[in-house]
Design an enzyme around this catalytic site. Structure first.
Site, mmCIF file in Angstrom:
data_model
loop_
_atom_site.group_PDB
_atom_site.id
_atom_site.type_symbol
_atom_site.label_atom_id
_atom_site.label_comp_id
_atom_site.label_asym_id
_atom_site.label_seq_id
_atom_site.Cartn_x
_atom_site.Cartn_y
_atom_site.Cartn_z
ATOM 1 N N GLN A 73 -43.076 6.341 24.257
ATOM 2 C CA GLN A 73 -43.972 5.810 23.234
ATOM 3 C C GLN A 73 -44.273 6.905 22.212
ATOM 4 O OE1 GLN A 73 -44.636 2.760 22.892
ATOM 5 N NE2 GLN A 73 -44.240 1.869 24.902
ATOM 6 N N PHE A 102 -38.624 -3.662 32.927
ATOM 7 C CA PHE A 102 -38.366 -2.757 31.800
ATOM 8 C C PHE A 102 -39.232 -1.502 31.959
ATOM 9 C CE2 PHE A 102 -38.094 -7.193 30.450
ATOM 10 C CZ PHE A 102 -36.798 -7.288 29.959
ATOM 11 N N ASN A 107 -43.747 5.169 32.671
ATOM 12 C CA ASN A 107 -44.971 5.308 31.880
ATOM 13 C C ASN A 107 -46.125 4.474 32.444
ATOM 14 O OD1 ASN A 107 -46.327 6.276 29.372
ATOM 15 N ND2 ASN A 107 -46.309 4.114 28.822
ATOM 16 N N ASP A 171 -42.667 -4.827 29.786
ATOM 17 C CA ASP A 171 -42.725 -4.136 28.497
ATOM 18 C C ASP A 171 -41.310 -4.098 27.921
ATOM 19 O OD1 ASP A 171 -43.318 -2.583 26.319
ATOM 20 O OD2 ASP A 171 -43.669 -0.739 27.440
ATOM 21 N N CYS A 197 -43.503 -4.976 21.449
ATOM 22 C CA CYS A 197 -43.469 -4.337 20.132
ATOM 23 C C CYS A 197 -42.989 -5.310 19.060
ATOM 24 C CB CYS A 197 -42.586 -3.085 20.155
ATOM 25 S SG CYS A 197 -40.878 -3.393 20.641
#
Length: 242
Positions: A73, A102, A107, A171, A197
């Site tokens: 990110q 994903f 993260n 994600d 996103c």
């Protein structure tokens, strides 16, 4: 967090003079300079002699290692806020089995593992899965497992698809999770958090979750992950009645 790395795409080998100029520049600025003469696998460090790129997740006392070509990110502060919000919406506890789709290099996986019984991460890039495994080990986390799978293809025979989960986090890239989302109803999760996103692909996949799988859109919002651009990061919570 403390290092800035630059990757230079050099189609021809650098001369000794050019190499020295870049090394001197790296020493003067503190930058870590990498060269990429061919594909992504050809990226290598020019200067300094050693480099370890990391970013911290201080709320969880975690340090995540990555390579300069890995997906991470771009906004450290918003990333930390995003993780906290996702975990808050999921309401994970030590009895929960969590599936992360994903998952990248961990993260979300690593913070989730601190709160869950077990987290299963699935990612299409084998190199990122290896990085996720390494990050779990280096942070002393032993309740994660990872699988390499192309989530744009049929995954029905994958071992992780044969289990039931309490929570799911996904994600996906800008294209969304069109193939995978239609199967989420078989995995048992009461709560699903979808991080996106691209609002368009999120809206499309939300339609499947709500209209076909019986979930309710319980919360949604956007984050300014990309300041001074037209792009945003979105997050949505879907809940299915028990």
């Amino acid at each position: 967090d403390s290092v800035t790395a630059l990757v230079f795409r050099n189609l021809d080998p650098l001369s000794d003079t050019d190499s020295k100029i870049l090394r001197d520049y790296a020493e003067a600025t503190g930058l870590h300079i990498y060269l990429q003469p061919k594909g992504p696998d050809s990226v290598h460090l020019l200067s300094p002699e050693t480099s370890q790129l990391t970013y911290g997740l201080p709320d969880y006392a975690l340090e995540v290692q990555f390579l300069p070509t890995d997906f991470t990110q771009v906004n450290t502060v918003i990333n930390q806020t995003m993780i906290a919000q996702a975990l808050s919406l999921l309401q994970v506890d030590k009895s929960h089995e969590v599936l992360e789709l994903f998952c990248g290099l961990g993260n979300f996986t690593l913070p989730l593992a601190q709160q869950a019984k077990r987290v299963t991460g699935v990612e299409g890039e084998a190199s990122l899965v290896q990085r996720a495994c390494d990050n779990a080990r280096k942070n002393g986390i032993d309740n994660t497992q990872y699988h390499v799978a192309d989530l744009s293809e049929d995954t029905a025979q994958q071992p992780w698809r044969q289990r039931i989960y309490d929570r799911i986090l996904l994600d996906p890239p800008r294209s969304g999770a069109e193939e995978m989302v239609k199967h989420l109803g078989t995995l048992g999760a009461e709560r699903i958090v979808y991080v996106s996103c691209h609002p368009g692909s999120l809206a499309r996949d939300a339609g499947v979750l709500v209209n076909e799988l019986g979930y309710t859109l319980a919360a949604a919002g956007v984050m300014d992950m990309f300041p001074h651009t037209a792009h945003v990061e979105s997050m949505a919570l879907f809940i299915r009645a028990k």
